[in-house]
Design a protein around this motif. Structure first.
Motif, PDB file in Angstrom:
ATOM      1  N   GLN A 171      -1.162  -8.463  -1.164  1.00 17.61           N
ATOM      2  CA  GLN A 171      -0.438  -8.385   0.098  1.00 17.61           C
ATOM      3  C   GLN A 171      -0.590  -9.682   0.900  1.00 17.61           C
ATOM      4  OE1 GLN A 171       1.372  -5.501   1.450  1.00 17.61           O
ATOM      5  NE2 GLN A 171       2.077  -7.077   2.850  1.00 17.61           N
ATOM      6  N   GLN A 172      -1.788 -10.176   0.966  1.00 13.79           N
ATOM      7  CA  GLN A 172      -2.058 -11.380   1.757  1.00 13.79           C
ATOM      8  C   GLN A 172      -1.380 -12.609   1.165  1.00 13.79           C
ATOM      9  OE1 GLN A 172      -6.226 -12.176   2.264  1.00 13.79           O
ATOM     10  NE2 GLN A 172      -5.893 -13.630   3.940  1.00 13.79           N
ATOM     11  N   ALA A 221       0.815  -1.213   0.000  1.00 11.89           N
ATOM     12  CA  ALA A 221       0.000   0.000   0.000  1.00 11.89           C
ATOM     13  C   ALA A 221       0.852   1.268   0.000  1.00 11.89           C
ATOM     14  CB  ALA A 221      -0.935   0.000   1.205  1.00 11.89           C
ATOM     15  N   ALA A 249      -4.809  -5.465  -1.564  1.00  6.73           N
ATOM     16  CA  ALA A 249      -4.952  -6.231  -0.319  1.00  6.73           C
ATOM     17  C   ALA A 249      -4.795  -7.740  -0.572  1.00  6.73           C
ATOM     18  CB  ALA A 249      -6.303  -5.937   0.324  1.00  6.73           C
TER      19      ALA A 249
END
Length: 304
Positions: free
Chosen positions: A111-112, A95, A108
């Motif tokens: 990222q995960q 982010a 998101a």
């Protein structure tokens, strides 16, 4: 935008090379660091498919995350947009980068899904060097290894990154260094080498056809050189085709260079062990000088 000339070293005395670099201009800074670099992607290699490289670099207690997006590195001159952000931990925070970097992917979710894929750890002797013409370079002499899947490859290279000024002046410096040291152009980035070593990216395909121009011939030379050292079937013929095509293109323009290229190809064809012969010629100053002389003829260095 990162613009750099990457040079691979063979049996080079690093202290002598640093001394030669310092004699080439005014040294504005001189530092040595050990850099730990961890590269990340999703298990499906989403970032690789987007042509995005993501790493976290640790230098002492300082950590910085970097993304490099799509660029070019066909001939040894590397151009890629680059974004750097300081962070506190060992894991990247996507982010913190501009959203357009991710090309519409859900940040998101990326990222995960991130996981560490490989590492490149090396000692860097870094110089900020101002050349006589005013060009400012960040010079990085790197020695270490790529680590992936329990395997390793040696890193032994010199990078001349343009901070300001004329890339042609950096090429002139490289050409002068090639008169004393065994160096050659490097096509693959450290990240590309890591993906390949980890088995996450295939080797680039052989360039079997004779080149249509000098740039494709120089890129094909480097690609097929790599394949011949790997023992790839057909690599010898493909590499000789690049030498032959380049020689034909240069016969009227640069006859001495054309003869040198033809002799390189013939020497490999005549050798009992072409791979051993290639290793021998790569460990000479003439090899890198020939590559750099060819690079200097490309339109971007001719003002065309």
């Amino acid at each position: 935008m990162e613009i750099e000339l990457k040079l691979l070293l063979t049996q080079v005395d690093r202290n002598e090379l640093v001394s030669a670099l310092k004699q080439a201009g005014r040294t504005k800074s001189d530092q040595t660091h050990f850099l730990v670099n961890r590269y990340f992607d999703t298990p499906e290699l989403t970032l690789r498919h987007l042509d995005v490289g993501l790493r976290v670099r640790q230098k002492g207690e300082h950590r910085e995350q970097t993304v490099k997006t799509a660029g070019s590195s066909d001939t040894g001159v590397h151009r890629r947009p680059e974004y750097n952000v300081d962070i506190d931990g060992d894991w990247p925070d996507l982010a913190l980068f501009p959203v357009e970097v991710w090309q519409g992917e859900e940040v998101a979710a990326l990222q995960q899904a991130l996981t560490e894929q490989f590492a490149t750890n090396f000692r860097r002797h870094a110089l900020e060097l101002e050349l006589a013409g005013g060009t400012l370079l960040e010079v990085a002499l790197d020695c270490g290894e790529v680590l992936a899947s329990g395997k390793s490859e040696v890193i032994d290279e010199l990078e001349l990154e343009l901070i300001r000024g004329d890339l042609g002046e950096a090429l002139q410096l490289a050409s002068r260094l090639a008169e004393r040291f065994n160096l050659r152009l490097g096509q693959a980035s450290k990240a590309a080498r890591g993906y390949r070593l980890a088995g996450l990216s295939p080797q680039p395909p052989l360039q079997a056809e004779q080149p249509q121009d000098l740039a494709s011939g120089l890129a094909g030379w480097q690609c097929n050189e790599h394949h011949l050292m790997l023992g790839t079937q057909g690599a010898l013929e493909a590499l000789v085709a690049q030498f032959s095509g380049l020689s034909q293109q240069l016969f009227d323009r640069e006859p001495a260079l054309a003869v040198r290229l033809a002799a390189l190809g013939q020497g490999l064809m005549d050798a009992p062990d072409p791979r051993e012969r290639l290793a021998q010629v790569m460990a000479t100053t003439a090899y890198g000088q020939t590559q750099l002389a060819l690079l200097a003829l490309l339109p971007e260095f001719q003002g065309e």
